[in-house]
Design a protein around this motif. Structure first.
Motif, PDB file in Angstrom:
ATOM      1  N   ALA A  60       3.640  -0.556  -2.995  1.00 58.57           N
ATOM      2  CA  ALA A  60       3.652  -1.344  -1.765  1.00 58.57           C
ATOM      3  C   ALA A  60       2.284  -1.987  -1.505  1.00 58.57           C
ATOM      4  O   ALA A  60       2.207  -3.101  -0.961  1.00 58.57           O
ATOM      5  CB  ALA A  60       4.056  -0.467  -0.583  1.00 58.57           C
ATOM      6  N   HIS A  72       4.682   5.603  -5.668  1.00 55.78           N
ATOM      7  CA  HIS A  72       5.755   4.814  -5.050  1.00 55.78           C
ATOM      8  C   HIS A  72       5.726   4.927  -3.533  1.00 55.78           C
ATOM      9  O   HIS A  72       5.485   5.994  -2.971  1.00 55.78           O
ATOM     10  CB  HIS A  72       7.112   5.270  -5.584  1.00 55.78           C
ATOM     11  CG  HIS A  72       7.218   5.205  -7.075  1.00 55.78           C
ATOM     12  ND1 HIS A  72       6.940   4.056  -7.780  1.00 55.78           N
ATOM     13  CD2 HIS A  72       7.531   6.142  -8.001  1.00 55.78           C
ATOM     14  CE1 HIS A  72       7.091   4.286  -9.075  1.00 55.78           C
ATOM     15  NE2 HIS A  72       7.446   5.539  -9.231  1.00 55.78           N
ATOM     16  N   ASP A  73       5.986   3.824  -2.883  1.00 57.61           N
ATOM     17  CA  ASP A  73       6.127   3.758  -1.429  1.00 57.61           C
ATOM     18  C   ASP A  73       7.283   2.805  -1.144  1.00 57.61           C
ATOM     19  O   ASP A  73       7.088   1.650  -0.762  1.00 57.61           O
ATOM     20  CB  ASP A  73       4.817   3.261  -0.796  1.00 57.61           C
ATOM     21  CG  ASP A  73       4.902   3.142   0.724  1.00 57.61           C
ATOM     22  OD1 ASP A  73       5.923   3.562   1.303  1.00 57.61           O
ATOM     23  OD2 ASP A  73       3.947   2.603   1.325  1.00 57.61           O
ATOM     24  N   PHE A  74       8.497   3.304  -1.380  1.00 57.08           N
ATOM     25  CA  PHE A  74       9.674   2.455  -1.226  1.00 57.08           C
ATOM     26  C   PHE A  74       9.855   1.992   0.221  1.00 57.08           C
ATOM     27  O   PHE A  74      10.296   0.874   0.476  1.00 57.08           O
ATOM     28  CB  PHE A  74      10.918   3.179  -1.727  1.00 57.08           C
ATOM     29  CG  PHE A  74      10.886   3.468  -3.200  1.00 57.08           C
ATOM     30  CD1 PHE A  74      10.485   2.499  -4.111  1.00 57.08           C
ATOM     31  CD2 PHE A  74      11.240   4.711  -3.698  1.00 57.08           C
ATOM     32  CE1 PHE A  74      10.445   2.755  -5.473  1.00 57.08           C
ATOM     33  CE2 PHE A  74      11.209   4.978  -5.059  1.00 57.08           C
ATOM     34  CZ  PHE A  74      10.807   4.000  -5.947  1.00 57.08           C
ATOM     35  N   LYS A  75       9.499   2.861   1.168  1.00 58.17           N
ATOM     36  CA  LYS A  75       9.584   2.480   2.584  1.00 58.17           C
ATOM     37  C   LYS A  75       8.643   1.302   2.864  1.00 58.17           C
ATOM     38  O   LYS A  75       9.015   0.340   3.538  1.00 58.17           O
ATOM     39  CB  LYS A  75       9.232   3.679   3.463  1.00 58.17           C
ATOM     40  CG  LYS A  75       9.302   3.407   4.970  1.00 58.17           C
ATOM     41  CD  LYS A  75       9.086   4.700   5.759  1.00 58.17           C
ATOM     42  CE  LYS A  75       9.175   4.449   7.259  1.00 58.17           C
ATOM     43  NZ  LYS A  75       8.001   3.693   7.757  1.00 58.17           N
ATOM     44  N   GLY A  76       7.430   1.385   2.321  1.00 57.68           N
ATOM     45  CA  GLY A  76       6.471   0.311   2.520  1.00 57.68           C
ATOM     46  C   GLY A  76       6.934  -0.995   1.895  1.00 57.68           C
ATOM     47  O   GLY A  76       6.686  -2.076   2.438  1.00 57.68           O
ATOM     48  N   ARG A 123      10.157  -1.892   1.454  1.00 58.77           N
ATOM     49  CA  ARG A 123      11.269  -2.417   2.253  1.00 58.77           C
ATOM     50  C   ARG A 123      10.769  -3.014   3.564  1.00 58.77           C
ATOM     51  O   ARG A 123      11.331  -3.991   4.060  1.00 58.77           O
ATOM     52  CB  ARG A 123      12.296  -1.309   2.498  1.00 58.77           C
ATOM     53  CG  ARG A 123      13.132  -0.980   1.250  1.00 58.77           C
ATOM     54  CD  ARG A 123      14.301  -0.072   1.589  1.00 58.77           C
ATOM     55  NE  ARG A 123      13.836   1.270   1.938  1.00 58.77           N
ATOM     56  CZ  ARG A 123      13.682   2.262   1.057  1.00 58.77           C
ATOM     57  NH1 ARG A 123      13.945   2.053  -0.230  1.00 58.77           N
ATOM     58  NH2 ARG A 123      13.264   3.447   1.447  1.00 58.77           N
ATOM     59  N   GLU A 124       9.700  -2.452   4.137  1.00 58.54           N
ATOM     60  CA  GLU A 124       9.138  -2.989   5.372  1.00 58.54           C
ATOM     61  C   GLU A 124       8.585  -4.395   5.171  1.00 58.54           C
ATOM     62  O   GLU A 124       8.428  -5.146   6.137  1.00 58.54           O
ATOM     63  CB  GLU A 124       8.028  -2.057   5.885  1.00 58.54           C
ATOM     64  CG  GLU A 124       8.555  -0.772   6.514  1.00 58.54           C
ATOM     65  CD  GLU A 124       7.436   0.192   6.872  1.00 58.54           C
ATOM     66  OE1 GLU A 124       6.280  -0.048   6.444  1.00 58.54           O
ATOM     67  OE2 GLU A 124       7.713   1.186   7.573  1.00 58.54           O
TER      68      GLU A 124
END
Length: 325
Positions: free
Chosen positions: A229, A273-277, A279-280
């Motif tokens: 991210a 990994h920062d999948f939330k970041g 998607r944001e």
């Protein structure tokens, strides 16, 4: 595809095996190795990244590719370490009054290149960076060697004027189905292209899907401690908007103690990994095993990446193997 360095030819070589219409837009801000020495002797665009892309898309016999890629091992003060292809590109640039762009098109015809290879600009560019401590440096190799946190990067032309991409580059971006960034060094292979004002604007304005192939490893002096991210945040910040549509992320772990850090000293740790970041930032995330291990180094598996890129077109993979032609 837009980028430079060693990652771009890996993906292009795999794409070359498919029925895909390829345009490679290649950075012209390299000032290290053989490219840097030639650039110091002759005021031409650094040829190394262009050379590797030409070979990746060429239909020449393997022996001719090996000759083009051959690097002198002589102790001669000038030729030592230079690739023959770099010298040929430099010579064609001097012979051509209209700059490196037309020289590369001529060489593409000579090498039976399938697709298009476009230098990002028609002149050598200088990469500049401002660091978190406020200091500023110019030159790709100087910036990487500083080992500081980069806050901002930009490019400048040799005459001080803002650089521009030629019309063919802009047209290729606007007409593309996909814009693929990377894989490659974030600050020294990808951003130098996007920082060319009309090129970056075209990437933000095109209706094509913009795909970023995230690096597998963090890089010393550039992306230490970065998550996936964080890579996208840097791209979006430099362009002033969230322009990345899709991110390809490798989720296969690199085996402990596999990598030879003496040979590949610039690569540090696996990108977290920062999948939330992601998607944001409005990104679609495609995660898979894109890892290839060879020669005690970590690379993208070109075939796996290309299969994913082709799936994103919405066409069956068999279409690209010629079944529907």
């Amino acid at each position: 595809m837009i980028g430079g360095g060693t990652g771009l030819p890996v993906i292009l070589k795999a794409l070359h095996k498919k029925n895909a219409d390829i345009t490679a837009i290649v950075t012209v801000a390299d000032d290290g190795g053989s490219s840097g020495v030639i650039r110091d002797y002759i005021n031409v665009v650094p040829p190394g990244d262009i050379r590797n892309v030409l070979v990746a898309l060429s239909n020449m016999a393997p022996i001719y590719k090996r000759i083009f890629q051959y690097r002198f091992i002589s102790t001669d003060q000038f030729f030592s370490g230079h690739a023959i292809g770099n010298l040929i590109i430099a010579a064609l640039s001097e012979m051509n009054d209209n700059g490196i762009f037309n020289a590369v098109q001529e060489l593409s015809r000579m090498m039976d290149v399938e697709g298009h290879v476009y230098p990002a600009a028609n002149e050598p560019l200088v990469l500049n960076a401002q660091f978190s401590d406020g200091s500023v440096l110019a030159g790709e190799s100087e910036i990487s060697a500083a080992e500081k946190t980069i806050e901002r990067a930009w490019v400048s032309g040799s005459d001080g004027a803002p650089p521009r991409a030629v019309d063919e580059v802009i047209a290729a971006i606007m007409d593309a189905d996909q814009i693929v960034l990377g894989p490659g060094s974030l600050f020294t292979s990808i951003l130098p292209n996007l920082m060319i004002s009309n090129l970056g604007a075209a990437v933000c304005q095109t209706s094509a899907e913009v795909i970023y192939i995230c690096n597998i490893m963090t890089q010393k002096g550039e992306t230490e401690h970065f998550t996936d991210a964080d890579h996208v945040r840097v791209l979006n910040r430099h362009m002033g908007k969230q322009f990345i549509d899709t991110v390809l992320v490798n989720t296969e772990p690199v085996p402990a103690d596999y990598m030879d850090h003496q040979k590949y000293g610039e690569y540090l740790y696996q990108v977290k990994h920062d999948f939330k970041g992601l998607r944001e930032q409005g990104c679609r995330v495609i995660s898979n095993n894109f890892l290839e291990l060879r020669d005690h180094g970590v690379f993208h598996n070109g075939n796996q990446v290309v299969d994913e890129l082709l799936r994103l077109t919405g066409r069956p993979l068999s279409w690209f193997d010629g079944e529907f032609n």
